[in-house]
Design an enzyme around this catalytic site. Structure first.
Site, short mmCIF file in Angstrom:
data_model
loop_
_atom_site.label_atom_id
_atom_site.label_comp_id
_atom_site.label_asym_id
_atom_site.label_seq_id
_atom_site.Cartn_x
_atom_site.Cartn_y
_atom_site.Cartn_z
N CYS A 2 -22.89 -72.24 81.35
CA CYS A 2 -23.08 -73.45 82.48
C CYS A 2 -21.46 -73.65 82.77
O CYS A 2 -20.73 -73.67 82.18
CB CYS A 2 -23.60 -74.07 82.16
SG CYS A 2 -25.51 -72.78 81.50
N ARG A 27 -19.46 -69.97 86.69
CA ARG A 27 -19.86 -69.58 85.58
C ARG A 27 -21.70 -69.93 85.88
O ARG A 27 -22.38 -69.94 84.65
CB ARG A 27 -19.10 -71.22 84.89
CG ARG A 27 -18.28 -71.50 85.08
CD ARG A 27 -17.91 -72.71 84.75
NE ARG A 27 -18.43 -72.53 82.89
CZ ARG A 27 -17.03 -72.13 82.03
NH1 ARG A 27 -15.38 -71.87 81.89
NH2 ARG A 27 -17.42 -72.42 81.07
N TRP A 76 -26.74 -71.19 84.07
CA TRP A 76 -26.84 -69.71 83.41
C TRP A 76 -27.98 -69.83 82.34
O TRP A 76 -27.38 -69.98 81.11
CB TRP A 76 -25.18 -69.03 83.13
CG TRP A 76 -26.05 -67.54 83.26
CD1 TRP A 76 -26.20 -66.67 84.03
CD2 TRP A 76 -26.06 -66.94 82.14
NE1 TRP A 76 -26.44 -65.27 83.61
CE2 TRP A 76 -26.39 -65.99 81.87
CE3 TRP A 76 -26.39 -66.66 80.50
CZ2 TRP A 76 -26.96 -64.82 81.40
CZ3 TRP A 76 -26.27 -66.61 79.65
CH2 TRP A 76 -26.52 -64.83 79.89
N ASN A 102 -23.52 -76.84 78.19
CA ASN A 102 -22.75 -75.56 78.32
C ASN A 102 -23.15 -75.09 76.72
O ASN A 102 -22.52 -75.49 76.14
CB ASN A 102 -21.74 -75.72 79.33
CG ASN A 102 -20.96 -74.43 78.63
OD1 ASN A 102 -21.62 -72.91 78.40
ND2 ASN A 102 -19.63 -74.03 78.85
N GLY A 103 -23.60 -74.18 76.57
CA GLY A 103 -24.11 -73.52 75.34
C GLY A 103 -25.14 -72.82 74.95
O GLY A 103 -25.88 -72.98 75.73
N GLU A 510 -18.89 -46.91 83.39
CA GLU A 510 -18.26 -48.17 84.06
C GLU A 510 -19.54 -48.10 85.60
O GLU A 510 -19.50 -48.85 85.82
CB GLU A 510 -16.53 -47.92 84.75
CG GLU A 510 -16.90 -49.17 85.58
CD GLU A 510 -16.59 -51.02 85.19
OE1 GLU A 510 -17.34 -50.94 84.37
OE2 GLU A 510 -16.52 -51.41 86.26
N LYS A 514 -22.16 -50.49 87.40
CA LYS A 514 -21.58 -51.10 88.56
C LYS A 514 -23.18 -50.89 90.04
O LYS A 514 -23.16 -51.58 89.75
CB LYS A 514 -20.41 -50.50 89.44
CG LYS A 514 -19.42 -51.07 90.42
CD LYS A 514 -18.61 -51.69 89.37
CE LYS A 514 -19.20 -52.99 88.24
NZ LYS A 514 -18.68 -53.31 86.92
N GLU A 517 -25.40 -53.14 87.87
CA GLU A 517 -25.35 -54.65 88.61
C GLU A 517 -25.92 -55.01 89.62
O GLU A 517 -26.23 -56.21 90.05
CB GLU A 517 -23.64 -54.55 87.96
CG GLU A 517 -22.95 -55.01 86.31
CD GLU A 517 -21.76 -55.68 86.49
OE1 GLU A 517 -21.47 -55.89 86.03
OE2 GLU A 517 -21.22 -54.57 87.18
N HIS A 533 -28.24 -32.40 74.22
CA HIS A 533 -29.36 -33.42 73.01
C HIS A 533 -30.20 -33.65 73.68
O HIS A 533 -30.99 -34.53 72.43
CB HIS A 533 -28.21 -33.67 71.88
CG HIS A 533 -27.44 -32.71 71.82
ND1 HIS A 533 -27.69 -31.62 71.65
CD2 HIS A 533 -25.59 -32.35 71.91
CE1 HIS A 533 -26.59 -30.66 71.19
NE2 HIS A 533 -25.29 -31.26 71.10
N LYS A 633 -20.23 -64.62 86.35
CA LYS A 633 -18.84 -64.14 86.57
C LYS A 633 -18.44 -63.92 84.89
O LYS A 633 -16.89 -63.00 84.69
CB LYS A 633 -18.00 -64.61 87.63
CG LYS A 633 -16.66 -64.14 87.82
CD LYS A 633 -16.30 -62.34 88.39
CE LYS A 633 -15.08 -62.28 88.05
NZ LYS A 633 -15.28 -60.99 88.33
C1 G6P Z 1 -19.79 -60.78 82.67
C2 G6P Z 1 -19.46 -59.88 83.56
C3 G6P Z 1 -18.15 -58.71 83.68
C4 G6P Z 1 -17.69 -59.02 82.71
C5 G6P Z 1 -17.54 -59.47 81.06
C6 G6P Z 1 -16.46 -59.31 80.13
O1 G6P Z 1 -20.51 -59.90 81.88
O2 G6P Z 1 -20.35 -60.19 84.82
O3 G6P Z 1 -18.01 -58.26 84.75
O4 G6P Z 1 -17.15 -57.34 82.96
O5 G6P Z 1 -18.55 -60.03 81.84
O6 G6P Z 1 -15.73 -60.40 81.29
P1 G6P Z 1 -14.30 -60.79 80.90
O7 G6P Z 1 -14.08 -61.66 81.97
O8 G6P Z 1 -13.77 -60.88 79.10
O9 G6P Z 1 -14.30 -59.44 81.24
#
Ligand code: G6P
Length: 638
Positions: A2, A27, A76, A102-103, A510, A514, A517, A533, A633
């Site tokens: 947060c 955050r 969050w 936060n935590g 990835e 994406k 997400e 398999h 983020k």
């Molecule tokens: C969050 C973000 C992802 C990111 C991950 C790792 O889950 O939504 O987009 O890849 O954290 O974040 P970092 O800042 O350590 O790359």
């Protein structure tokens, strides 16, 4: 995780708190809250609601109370659904103590149950509310605020950055930190506190990083910091010169698409900057002509680079293993980079998921290097992994996009990427900049170890720039087709399979991430050889199969066979192929054709179209690509 922002001083706090909250939105954006000790009533005045930017903007227009002490919170959600009641701040029963957190408070259920037995009434389902009620009982039992805080830290487990305000002490912020970050900004007759100094970077550059396992009593003209045993700590004030830049979307509809388009320059800026690192440290021993050629300068001045990374040239030459530790998209970049370090620098490389790393056996090896890869530099799992490695006295390098981050501060050395602020939650330009950074580093190591010569080093860099160029040009050539034809068609499917092999398997991971997400479409990714398999049972006409090709002839042929296996089961193939790969192109229902690049840089060359495709699918489905539901983020909880 947060975001927390707080103020005590001789000015009204309200606007500063709201501005700070908007800066900390990365955050978490589930809810926002504000509390101050109102100047007129001398009582707490609190407003909180589910939602974020719109809510904060609405509050800044409608909230009228103000005071010289206050705090705000952006959430969050971890415990308790997203609603107004679970938004912070939380209060004790008599509403004389306010707390933001936060935590995660581990084992809070037991504390909550015993407080309920004692007669406390809880409003929310959060772990955080426990901190308000517990502190009120401890304040009654202890003589001073400090001894109540010490007693509190003995009862609370987990990770927490907490700020308390007491109605009875309207001159004090009580700041407690265990694991979750907290910084104090020192002003003139005013103090700022936040999870990230960007929240107040326009107000002061004098920063105190609150040490782990400590608490601070902050008044407008004093900060006293103690450890959890109550010993006064002498903590220095740092001067930080980074400022918060308001980043706007320019003419783009979303940050995600703007950042997709920024990738070529982000990669080039990062690599050009890395080439200057040697000279930033020292250029004294270079002749004039070398100083003009950044590549030669730094190839010859590798020593300075290693110094910046906190290692010696000898260590690089004798390195036995590299360990990459990361989370999310960064982990995918790390898995791609494993091929770079092993194939170019010939160094055995292991890749760890940060969230798993701490629970696995760890063998101390002084010839081993740990690279912590994190866009934000704040991911709690990666930070904790770094702390574990540091405690065993092994070498650590941080590669992040945020030079002021916790991971940078705690690693022995670091490489700061120059991707520029990434606002969209889904990583795009930081992913390709990470891949480029690690490719550059692997080549530098290979040069140091005598595996490649200066010409090859130069070719490697040229190849990177070519891949970055292709990322952009292929995006441009496929843009209309994706927007008008492909995204509207494929957005109707509710599940996808992604396949690839070798270096493009982590890239396929990835791509699947994406898609999940930003569009919320279910996507499953497999190494293509595993299709037979089990996952092949999922193949039918309702499940598009996306195949990313590679530039190794042998592996490519295997992928072509996999494409046929899908087709013979009435599957539908979308291929990302390279020029001349007619077998795969012909087998596919839809093909994107990409110019050939250095085979190890295929993930960079393919990134532009892949990201644009999923972005357009999100748009078709009316998803908010910059802020997908449930995500944040920067993830500062484990
Ligand atoms: C969050 C973000 C992802 C990111 C991950 C790792 O889950 O939504 O987009 O890849 O954290 O974040 P970092 O800042 O350590 O790359």
């Amino acid at each position: 995780m947060c975001g927390i922002v707080a103020y005590v001083g001789d000015k009204p706090c309200r606007q500063h708190i709201f501005d700070g909250l908007l800066r900390l939105e990365y955050r978490g954006y589930d809810s926002a809250g504000f509390v101050c000790v109102d100047n007129k009533s001398k009582r707490f005045c609190c407003h909180k609601e589910a939602g974020m930017v719109d809510i904060v903007k609405k509050m800044s227009e409608t909230v009228t109370c103000d005071g010289s002490i206050g705090m705000g919170h952006t959430r969050w959600a971890t415990h308790g659904i997203v609603n107004q009641v679970n938004a912070h701040p939380h209060f004790n029963c008599s509403r004389t103590i306010a707390v933001v957190h936060n935590g995660i408070i581990e084992g809070f259920e037991k504390i909550r149950a015993s407080l309920i037995k004692e007669g406390h009434e809880f409003c929310s389902s959060t772990d955080s509310e426990v901190a308000a009620h517990l502190f009120s009982t401890l304040l009654e039992k202890n003589k001073s605020i400090s001894s109540a805080v010490i007693a509190l830290t003995q009862k609370l487990d987990g990770a927490y950055a907490l700020i308390y305000m007491l109605e009875s002490h309207p001159d004090k912020l009580i700041v407690i930190r265990r694991k979750s970050p907290m910084v104090i900004g020192v002003g003139n007759n005013e103090m700022f506190v936040a999870s990230d100094f960007l929240a107040f970077s326009d107000k002061t550059n004098q920063i105190i990083f609150v040490p782990d396992d400590s608490f601070a009593i902050v008044t407008k003209d004093n900060v006293a910091i103690y450890d959890f045993q109550g010993n006064l700590l002498n903590v220095k004030i740092d001067t930080i010169n980074a400022t918060y830049a308001t980043v706007d979307k320019q003419n783009f509809e979303h940050f995600m698409i703007k950042e997709i388009y920024e990738q070529k320059h982000a990669i080039m800026r990062t690599i050009n900057f890395f080439n200057t690192i040697g000279s930033m440290v020292s250029t004294d021993n270079l002749n004039e002509s070398n100083k003009k050629n950044p590549l030669i300068t730094h190839a010859e001045n590798n020593l300075s680079l290693w110094r910046q990374l906190g290692v010696t040239a000898d260590q690089i030459s004798t390195l036995k293993t590299i360990n990459l530790v990361a989370a999310g998209t960064s982990w995918h970049a790390a898995r791609i980079a494993q091929f770079f370090f092993e194939m170019i620098a010939k160094i055995p490389t292991h890749v760890y998921l940060a969230s798993e790393f701490r629970y696995m056996p760890l063998f101390v090896n002084k010839d081993s290097l740990f690279i912590m890869l994190s866009q934000s530099g704040e991911t709690a799992d990666t930070l904790e992994a770094l702390r574990l490695v540091n405690s065993l006295d092994m070498q650590t390098i941080a590669i992040t996009n945020v030079p002021s981050s916790s991971i940078v501060r705690e690693a022995s050395g670091f490489l700061p990427m120059q991707a520029g602020p990434e606002i969209s939650v889904a990583a795009t330009k930081t992913f390709t900049s990470q891949v480029a950074s690690l490719y550059w580093l692997a080549n530098r190591m290979a040069y140091e170890r005598g595996m490649i010569n200066l010409d090859q080093l130069k070719i490697a860099q040229d190849d990177l720039f070519i891949a970055a160029e292709i990322l952009e040009t292929t995006l441009e050539t496929n843009k209309l087709r994706i927007t008008q034809e492909l995204a509207p068609y494929y957005a109707k499917f509710d599940k996808f399979i992604f396949l690839s092999r070798h270096i493009n398997y982590p890239f396929a991971l990835e791509a699947a991430l994406k898609l999940k997400e930003v569009s919320y479409i279910f996507a499953q990714c497999y190494p293509a050889g595993e299709l037979k398999h089990g996952p092949i049972a999922l193949v039918d006409e309702h499940t598009p199969v996306v195949i990313f090709s590679v530039l190794d002839e042998l592996i490519y042929n295997k992928l072509v066979s996999n494409a046929h296996e899908v087709k013979t089961r009435r599957g539908h193939v979308i291929a990302f192929a390279f020029e001349g790969q007619t077998e795969l192109i012909d087998a596919a229902d839809v093909a994107f054709i990409i110019p050939r690049v250095n085979p190890l840089l295929a993930p960079i060359a393919m990134s532009g179209i892949m990201q644009f495709f999923v972005y357009q699918m999100a748009r078709e489905l009316d998803r908010p690509p910059d802020k997908p539901r449930n995500l944040a983020k920067s993830v500062t909880v484990e």
